[in-house]
Design a protein around this motif. Structure first.
Motif, PDB file in Angstrom:
ATOM      1  N   THR A 132       0.848  -1.183   0.000  1.00 15.72           N
ATOM      2  CA  THR A 132       0.000   0.000   0.000  1.00 15.72           C
ATOM      3  C   THR A 132       0.881   1.229   0.000  1.00 15.72           C
ATOM      4  OG1 THR A 132      -0.070  -0.041   2.402  1.00 15.72           O
ATOM      5  CG2 THR A 132      -1.858  -1.161   1.248  1.00 15.72           C
ATOM      6  N   ALA A 164       3.577   5.215  -8.504  1.00 13.42           N
ATOM      7  CA  ALA A 164       2.324   4.506  -8.225  1.00 13.42           C
ATOM      8  C   ALA A 164       1.683   3.972  -9.497  1.00 13.42           C
ATOM      9  CB  ALA A 164       1.365   5.429  -7.488  1.00 13.42           C
ATOM     10  N   ASN A 165       1.789   4.728 -10.581  1.00 16.33           N
ATOM     11  CA  ASN A 165       1.220   4.302 -11.856  1.00 16.33           C
ATOM     12  C   ASN A 165       2.279   4.468 -12.937  1.00 16.33           C
ATOM     13  OD1 ASN A 165      -0.931   3.329 -13.437  1.00 16.33           O
ATOM     14  ND2 ASN A 165      -1.343   5.393 -14.182  1.00 16.33           N
ATOM     15  N   SER A 212       6.223   2.488  -1.351  1.00 12.10           N
ATOM     16  CA  SER A 212       5.156   2.760  -2.294  1.00 12.10           C
ATOM     17  C   SER A 212       5.662   2.806  -3.729  1.00 12.10           C
ATOM     18  CB  SER A 212       4.518   4.096  -1.946  1.00 12.10           C
ATOM     19  OG  SER A 212       3.637   4.502  -2.949  1.00 12.10           O
ATOM     20  N   ASP A 272       1.590   0.624  -7.281  1.00 12.20           N
ATOM     21  CA  ASP A 272       0.452   0.078  -6.563  1.00 12.20           C
ATOM     22  C   ASP A 272      -0.892   0.616  -7.034  1.00 12.20           C
ATOM     23  OD1 ASP A 272       1.548  -1.776  -4.861  1.00 12.20           O
ATOM     24  OD2 ASP A 272       2.044  -0.311  -3.337  1.00 12.20           O
ATOM     25  N   SER A 273      -0.900   1.565  -7.918  1.00  7.76           N
ATOM     26  CA  SER A 273      -2.152   2.154  -8.376  1.00  7.76           C
ATOM     27  C   SER A 273      -2.240   2.056  -9.894  1.00  7.76           C
ATOM     28  CB  SER A 273      -2.247   3.621  -7.917  1.00  7.76           C
ATOM     29  OG  SER A 273      -2.121   3.719  -6.523  1.00  7.76           O
ATOM     30  N   GLU A 330      -3.275   1.797 -13.515  1.00  9.75           N
ATOM     31  CA  GLU A 330      -4.519   2.186 -14.169  1.00  9.75           C
ATOM     32  C   GLU A 330      -4.673   1.549 -15.546  1.00  9.75           C
ATOM     33  OE1 GLU A 330      -4.425   6.400 -14.244  1.00  9.75           O
ATOM     34  OE2 GLU A 330      -4.599   6.620 -12.063  1.00  9.75           O
TER      35      GLU A 330
END
Length: 799
Positions: free
Chosen positions: A7, A472-473, A705, A708-709, A711
């Motif tokens: 996360t 994150a992306n 981090s 983790d995101s 898209e």
């Protein structure tokens, strides 16, 4: 396989200090940290210039305690329950508190601590002037200590774009760490300027030497063994004569004395996959069962698998894979297992079977034990292990178009999902590009270089792309264009023009933290390009250097030797010939005067989270582990450079080993010590131990981090299927002409006009010689009179 998902990092403290209860405790003239002993109070229950930070599911307390090393206060961070994540007291991420740093400099960090848990480490974050605050690296694991103990560590060189850093102690297991008296000092500029030991040109651009002894085998696979020798695998060597005779060869090259030993080879390992296991043996998977037949089947891959033992220099058979895989991927995982995708099956179709080698069981697992998405990843897909155990498909591959979609993806084995990653330029012209995890591996950045497409056969390109997998992306962004060199189109070398670049690129990680890209060609098995350059990950720029004098196109390799030089082999143009000359590149760093020496390594058996001591004969700026090469067809997804933060006491240097096995998978590594001028020592071999060492460590707090995101489009496992249909011309060769090892292109370079004469002129200029027509078909119209011989005099008269 235990694959961990992360996360986002949660900073739970105030970012700026509020009302102070006492006068601020300043940084000393040398110490860059304000309030280093927590004596000045702040707000929110934290001392001035310190904040609470951490992430994950855990119960914790932050306490300013009177149990101090000096003064009246210390900081205690305690976890009473932990499912995942960590907690840490960090220097506040603000312009007022976070120490200012200078790009390229190093800093000595020091603190006093007591700890009731072995799960604590010194963690750094850096402020990027463009991207803001981000995780940098973990530097040192702290041992349990019941009394006040001093811990020291030296940072890596500060990356470009960084103006401030913050750091503290992470606690990621149940127990507590109490800390006090932090210091941070800039390392004094060392060493005088280097003294050139060659010509000015050599000291700027390095030197190439062609060795007097030729490679005795037609090797297209190169593996640097943990004894410093090099395994060169040929199999049939793409030779019809040797295949028909059942003559399959390998050789072991000894760089110390320049000799070769030819090794009996049990199967045609031509275009197999290979990877070094954690014990130093080499796992070789699949290879060539059959060459294509005009009007019939294409290449076929067998299911056999072998292990090469560097000690006995012999092959032994393992159990079979579940499917055939001619041109498979091979990636070692953090637990010592090996995962493999792609390639061609025994019936010439594309394999959709994922294969998993179990290090514990020493065998390929049964199909039902391996997660399957039934995806076809193509040939030699570059699958790079990320620091959370997922795999990044970089988009580099072999032969023709890329996979559908964006051409790049992140594969999660545990979730059994594929998520597309955007940004790769011109995805269908990255055939035989090179991809490499840039130094240091902790930064999680990947560079792709060049490429082409053997089906449409355009000019190879100059494209480069860089991706930061800690975002994150993550998405690829365009890198600088490849430098141009000279190209031989059959009339001698001439300067490249326009957007001409190269495919068949080799990329080699060097101990000074740069990447050598070298070799290549402009078209499908033709038109060699003579160009080499050094890519600097810190500045994101290429610096042209001396070019290899030998052609290094299809079936060539380049790899780092333990003495810091680079060796290049091979070249197999379409006319079937083979370049047996071997080149050695001496980088500029070996021409800057005396090199440091590692005079002793206290222990060569290393475990994750260790502190290991070496001694050196002069000051060094950094040390790293470089995983030895296992390269073929521009592909070595396991190549990586792992930084080892330093604690320096004169000639004694303590090296802090990562706690994360996904960052540095178990196995043998070359250990280099490098001085401030970038001059490396000769490597020492150390063994980062495998699964038995992993059970005592939890690396989850060391993975922060990133990625983790996502898209992109997410693909779940598809319907079970047998294979992917693949054209018989997958290798870009028209088998209606010539022999097995002669590759008449299915599509000629753009400069070659349509028609018999232009094509025959090109074939003659590229030394194809007499070409037999196989069968009755003549798709390229090279046999106008139908006598079974292409490009004869009568054919040219009848055009």
């Amino acid at each position: 396989m235990n694959r961990r998902r992360r996360t986002a990092l949660l900073a739970v403290g105030a970012l700026t200090a509020g009302l102070l209860l006492t006068a601020p405790q300043p940084a000393s003239a040398a110490n860059l940290i304000k309030n280093p002993g927590f004596e000045t109070a702040g707000t929110g229950g934290m001392p001035y210039c310190w904040e609470k930070s951490g992430w994950g599911d855990n119960d914790f307390t932050f306490t300013t305690t009177s149990d101090a090393h000096s003064g009246s206060k210390a900081m205690k961070v305690e976890l009473t329950r932990r499912a995942e994540g960590d907690r840490k007291a960090l220097i506040t991420e603000s312009a007022e508190c976070a120490p200012v740093v200078s790009v390229g400099k190093q800093y000595d960090l020091n603190l006093w601590y007591k700890s009731t848990t072995p799960d604590a480490s010194v963690t750094l974050f850096r402020h990027d002037t463009t991207a803001g605050w981000q995780y940098w690296t973990d530097l040192k694991t702290l041992a349990i200590a019941g009394s006040w103990t001093e811990a020291s560590v030296r940072t890596p060189e500060v990356p470009t774009g960084t103006d401030r850093i913050t750091w503290g102690v992470s606690v990621y297991g149940t127990g507590s760490a109490t800390t006090d008296d932090y210091t941070m000092e800039q390392v004094a500029d060392p060493v005088p300027a280097p003294q050139c030991t060659g010509t000015a040109e050599q000291c700027a651009n390095g030197r190439w030497d062609v060795l007097p002894t030729q490679n005795p085998v037609r090797s297209m696979h190169s593996v640097v063994l943990n004894n410093g020798k090099v395994l060169l695998i040929a199999g049939s060597g793409n030779s019809e004569e040797q295949f028909n005779a059942g003559t399959f060869t390998s050789a072991v090259y000894d760089p110390v004395n320049g000799t070769y030993k030819v090794i009996p080879t049990p199967k045609d390992m031509f275009c197999s996959g290979h990877v070094q296991l954690q014990d130093g043996r080499v796992l070789v998977m699949s290879g060539n069962k059959a060459y294509p037949v005009a009007g019939g089947h294409g290449y076929e891959g067998f299911k056999d698998s072998y292990i090469f033992d560097p000690v006995t220099e012999t092959y032994s058979k393992t159990n079979d894979m579940n499917d055939g895989h001619w041109y498979p991927s091979a990636t070692i995982l953090g637990n010592g297992d090996v995962i493999s995708f792609g390639g061609l099956r025994e019936d010439s179709t594309g394999s959709v079977t994922a294969e998993l080698w179990s290090d514990a069981e020493q065998k390929w697992l049964e199909l039902w034990k391996v997660n399957q998405t039934w995806s076809y990843w193509g040939l030699y897909p570059s699958m790079i292990l990320m620091q959370d155990g997922r795999l990044f498909y970089s988009g580099s591959h072999v032969f023709g178009n890329n996979i559908p979609g964006t051409g790049s993806a992140i594969y999660d084995y545990d979730a059994n999902t594929v998520t597309q990653v955007p940004g790769l330029q011109n995805k269908d012209q990255r055939d035989q590009s090179a991809s490499v995890l840039l130094p240091p591996a902790q930064d999680q950045k990947v560079l792709t270089i060049g490429g082409g497409n053997i089906d449409s056969n355009p000019d190879a390109n100059r494209l480069t792309d860089v991706i930061d997998l800690k975002q994150a992306n993550p998405a690829y962004t365009a890198g600088p264009p490849l430098p141009q060199g000279t190209v031989d189109l059959g009339n001698g070398k001439q300067a490249q023009t326009g957007n001409q670049g190269k495919m068949y690129v080799s990329a080699v990680l060097l101990p000074d933290g740069k990447v050598l890209e070298t070799g290549g060609a402009l078209h499908n098995r033709a038109d060699p390009v003579y160009e080499s350059s050094l890519y600097d990950p810190d500045t994101g720029t290429f610096d042209p250097v001396a070019a290899d004098p030998e052609a290094r196109g299809y079936h060539s390799s380049a790899f780092l030797l333990p003495d810091g030089r680079v060796m290049t082999t091979g070249d197999n143009p379409g006319n079937g010939t083979w370049n047996h000359n071997v080149s050695i590149y001496t980088p500029p760093y070996l021409l800057k005067g005396p090199r440091p020496a590692i005079t002793s390594v206290i222990d060569t058996e290393w475990t994750y989270g260790d502190t290991q001591r070496i001694t050196v004969d002069r000051p060094i700026a950094k040390a790293e582990l470089i995983r030895p090469a296992a390269v073929t067809h521009s592909s070595d997804p396991n190549q990586r450079f792992v930084d080892l933060p330093l604690s320096v006491d004169g000639g004694n240097v303590d090296l802090n080993v990562t706690s994360n096995p996904d960052l540095a998978p178990p196995g043998w590594y070359m250990l280099f010590a490098v001085d401030a001028n970038g001059v490396p020592s000769v490597a020492k071999w150390v063994h980062l131990q495998g699964p038995s060492a992993l059970s005592a460590t939890d690396a989850s707090a060391h993975v922060h981090s990133f990625a983790d995101s996502l898209e992109g489009k997410v693909t779940e496992p598809g319907k079970k299927r047998t294979s992917q249909k693949v054209p018989v011309t997958v290798s870009g060769c028209d088998r209606h002409y010539g022999s097995i090892n002669v590759c008449v292109p299915t599509d000629f370079p753009p400069s070659v006009k349509a028609g018999t004469k232009a094509r025959c002129d090109w074939l003659k200029k590229n030394d194809y010689g007499r070409l037999k027509v196989n069968g009755k078909d003549d798709p390229l119209r090279l046999d106008a009179n139908g006598d079974g011989v292409a490009c004869g005099r009568a054919d040219l008269r009848k055009r």
